[in-house]
Design a protein around this motif. Structure first.
Motif, PDB file in Angstrom:
ATOM      1  N   GLN A   3      70.742  20.114  45.611  1.00 23.01           N
ATOM      2  CA  GLN A   3      71.664  20.291  44.501  1.00 23.01           C
ATOM      3  C   GLN A   3      71.287  19.383  43.346  1.00 23.01           C
ATOM      4  N   GLN A   4      70.857  18.156  43.666  1.00 22.80           N
ATOM      5  CA  GLN A   4      70.451  17.235  42.596  1.00 22.80           C
ATOM      6  C   GLN A   4      69.285  17.815  41.818  1.00 22.80           C
ATOM      7  N   MET A   5      68.332  18.432  42.525  1.00 25.61           N
ATOM      8  CA  MET A   5      67.167  18.979  41.867  1.00 25.61           C
ATOM      9  C   MET A   5      67.527  20.144  40.957  1.00 25.61           C
ATOM     10  N   SER A   6      68.539  20.895  41.329  1.00 21.60           N
ATOM     11  CA  SER A   6      68.856  22.101  40.571  1.00 21.60           C
ATOM     12  C   SER A   6      69.766  21.831  39.387  1.00 21.60           C
ATOM     13  N   ARG A   7      70.288  20.598  39.234  1.00 27.32           N
ATOM     14  CA  ARG A   7      71.233  20.308  38.156  1.00 27.32           C
ATOM     15  C   ARG A   7      70.568  19.575  36.998  1.00 27.32           C
ATOM     16  N   VAL A   8      69.302  19.826  36.760  1.00 27.74           N
ATOM     17  CA  VAL A   8      68.597  19.168  35.663  1.00 27.74           C
ATOM     18  C   VAL A   8      68.990  19.826  34.353  1.00 27.74           C
ATOM     19  N   THR A   9      69.314  19.028  33.379  1.00 24.24           N
ATOM     20  CA  THR A   9      69.752  19.571  32.093  1.00 24.24           C
ATOM     21  C   THR A   9      68.572  20.007  31.256  1.00 24.24           C
ATOM     22  N   PHE A  10      68.842  20.895  30.289  1.00 24.15           N
ATOM     23  CA  PHE A  10      67.788  21.367  29.396  1.00 24.15           C
ATOM     24  C   PHE A  10      67.197  20.215  28.593  1.00 24.15           C
ATOM     25  N   GLY A  11      68.037  19.236  28.279  1.00 19.65           N
ATOM     26  CA  GLY A  11      67.533  18.106  27.505  1.00 19.65           C
ATOM     27  C   GLY A  11      66.464  17.333  28.245  1.00 19.65           C
ATOM     28  N   ILE A  12      66.629  17.144  29.562  1.00 19.54           N
ATOM     29  CA  ILE A  12      65.629  16.432  30.351  1.00 19.54           C
ATOM     30  C   ILE A  12      64.340  17.228  30.400  1.00 19.54           C
ATOM     31  N   ILE A  13      64.471  18.564  30.541  1.00 17.65           N
ATOM     32  CA  ILE A  13      63.288  19.412  30.576  1.00 17.65           C
ATOM     33  C   ILE A  13      62.489  19.249  29.291  1.00 17.65           C
ATOM     34  N   SER A 205      64.003  14.148  38.490  1.00 17.83           N
ATOM     35  CA  SER A 205      64.027  15.584  38.218  1.00 17.83           C
ATOM     36  C   SER A 205      62.730  16.224  38.683  1.00 17.83           C
ATOM     37  N   PHE A 206      62.850  17.354  39.336  1.00 16.58           N
ATOM     38  CA  PHE A 206      61.710  18.051  39.917  1.00 16.58           C
ATOM     39  C   PHE A 206      61.701  19.502  39.455  1.00 16.58           C
ATOM     40  N   HIS A 207      60.508  20.004  39.173  1.00 15.06           N
ATOM     41  CA  HIS A 207      60.350  21.394  38.773  1.00 15.06           C
ATOM     42  C   HIS A 207      59.158  22.005  39.484  1.00 15.06           C
ATOM     43  N   MET A 208      59.149  23.313  39.580  1.00 13.68           N
ATOM     44  CA  MET A 208      57.975  24.047  40.022  1.00 13.68           C
ATOM     45  C   MET A 208      57.295  24.630  38.790  1.00 13.68           C
ATOM     46  N   GLY A 234      61.434  33.759  39.454  1.00 15.31           N
ATOM     47  CA  GLY A 234      60.061  33.293  39.402  1.00 15.31           C
ATOM     48  C   GLY A 234      59.583  32.807  38.055  1.00 15.31           C
ATOM     49  N   GLY A 235      60.485  32.531  37.146  1.00 18.87           N
ATOM     50  CA  GLY A 235      60.073  31.875  35.918  1.00 18.87           C
ATOM     51  C   GLY A 235      60.200  32.707  34.671  1.00 18.87           C
ATOM     52  N   GLY A 236      59.956  34.032  34.764  1.00 13.47           N
ATOM     53  CA  GLY A 236      60.064  34.863  33.571  1.00 13.47           C
ATOM     54  C   GLY A 236      59.154  34.338  32.480  1.00 13.47           C
ATOM     55  N   GLN A 237      59.745  33.936  31.359  1.00 10.28           N
ATOM     56  CA  GLN A 237      58.989  33.405  30.230  1.00 10.28           C
ATOM     57  C   GLN A 237      58.849  31.890  30.297  1.00 10.28           C
ATOM     58  N   MET A 238      59.349  31.267  31.357  1.00 15.19           N
ATOM     59  CA  MET A 238      59.375  29.811  31.440  1.00 15.19           C
ATOM     60  C   MET A 238      58.143  29.270  32.155  1.00 15.19           C
ATOM     61  N   GLY A 239      57.672  28.118  31.690  1.00 12.45           N
ATOM     62  CA  GLY A 239      56.557  27.461  32.354  1.00 12.45           C
ATOM     63  C   GLY A 239      56.980  26.672  33.576  1.00 12.45           C
ATOM     64  N   TYR A 240      58.269  26.345  33.663  1.00 15.65           N
ATOM     65  CA  TYR A 240      58.779  25.534  34.761  1.00 15.65           C
ATOM     66  C   TYR A 240      60.148  26.042  35.176  1.00 15.65           C
ATOM     67  N   VAL A 241      60.415  26.007  36.468  1.00 11.72           N
ATOM     68  CA  VAL A 241      61.729  26.365  36.997  1.00 11.72           C
ATOM     69  C   VAL A 241      62.198  25.232  37.904  1.00 11.72           C
ATOM     70  N   PRO A 242      63.508  25.021  38.026  1.00 12.43           N
ATOM     71  CA  PRO A 242      64.005  23.945  38.895  1.00 12.43           C
ATOM     72  C   PRO A 242      63.492  24.098  40.322  1.00 12.43           C
ATOM     73  N   LEU A 243      63.152  22.986  40.926  1.00  8.29           N
ATOM     74  CA  LEU A 243      62.662  22.997  42.300  1.00  8.29           C
ATOM     75  C   LEU A 243      63.798  23.231  43.279  1.00  8.29           C
TER      76      LEU A 243
END
Length: 324
Positions: A3-13, A205-208, A234-243
């Protein structure tokens, strides 16, 4: 922890990806078009903006390390640079005396304008978008660019070579990069495709990384299957998705690549500890086979520019250790 990994804010990204020059906002790279004056370009940058710039700019300020390395490689000269140590030693030595204008996410506008630039090279991120109104008013063009793929490096080298009046030097570099890539790719031809996950981040924060990220693009070009590209998220237009470790456990990859946002050994150790403490970690096939690899910071946390051939070689040795 999941849950911690999935709650990363857009600002941190945004903060993380900005420093590493791995960018989320992707558009085609600039394509030069000659204007009627013959002394200017009208180009479309990675933000989709049409910008008129000098055909041969004389006072270039670069706001990020990756674009600086590429511009320097083709013989371009600059009057301002970012405050950074994320450059190859030879490039850092060559530009050390060039005035610095602040870190990439927070450049100093006063220092920039004091250099009287006729072109600024920035990145397609919000903190450089915010510079546009002031620069437009001052009549100073800024190009906002993304370097998310191997092909972006090739296109940018060619474009910068044209700007610097060094097209042949740019083509020589490109030809070598293409030859090195072709040689590595040919060695791995017809090999079974390993299934991998690329984990990028910090202990907080962790991402795939998907195939729309720089590292993901290289992995895909070498024939591996990236689990972050699979499934509905699987990411769509994004380079990273939450782990999601639960998702990774279901995919059970053959190997795991780690890209740490910091080059500090203590931070790196904490990063790995956070992952290994997750209940799903020990059950992964890659962990059992000891195929968890930390990728070099200088080649993957920051876009390596003309060192991309070395990045390909590092990945190839991990993906296909039996092929030499």
């Amino acid at each position: 922890m999941g849950q911690q990994m999935s709650r990363v804010t857009f600002g941190i990204i945004v903060l993380l990806l900005a420093v590493s020059a791995l960018f989320l906002f992707k558009q085609p790279l600039p394509q030069p078009v000659t204007s009627q004056t013959g002394e200017r370009y009208v180009v479309t940058d990675s933000a989709g903006r049409q910008v008129e710039i000098p055909r041969r700019p004389q006072r270039v300020v670069v706001l990020n390390a990756s674009n600086l390395e590429l511009f320097h490689a083709v013989g371009g000269t600059i009057v301002g640079r970012p405050t950074t140590e994320a450059l190859p030693p030879e490039v850092m030595a060559a530009v050390r005396e060039v005035p610095a204008v602040g870190i990439t996410p927070n450049p100093n506008m006063e220092q920039i304008m004091a250099l009287k630039p006729d072109l600024i090279l920035g990145v397609n991120m919000p903190f450089h978008h915010s510079l546009i109104p002031v620069l437009d008013k001052a009549g100073v063009p800024i190009l906002l660019q993304s370097l998310d793929t191997y092909q972006d490096i090739i296109a940018t080298l060619r474009f910068y070579g044209d700007l610097a009046g060094q097209t042949q030097q740019a083509e020589n570099i490109i030809n070598k990069l293409e030859a090195d890539y072709a040689a590595i790719a040919s060695r791995n031809k017809e090999r079974p495709a390993p299934k991998v996950v690329i984990i990028w981040g910090t202990p907080e924060s962790f991402h795939m990384a998907t195939s729309r990220s720089f590292a993901g693009d290289l992995v895909k070009r070498l024939g591996a299957v990236n689990v972050a590209d699979q499934g509905d998220d699987g990411g769509g237009q994004m380079g990273y998705v939450p782990l999601s470790m639960e998702y990774v456990a279901r995919q059970n990859p053959d190997m795991i690549f780690l890209i740490m946002h910091s080059n500090d050994e203590k931070t790196s150790a904490k990063f790995r500890a956070e992952l290994t403490n997750h209940p799903a970690w020990s059950g992964l096939k890659a962990v059992a086979a000891n195929r968890v690899y930390q990728l070099p910071y200088r080649l993957f946390a920051v876009n390596p520019g003309t060192q991309v051939g070395e990045a390909f070689a590092v990945l190839s040795d991990f993906l296909y250790p039996e092929v030499k």
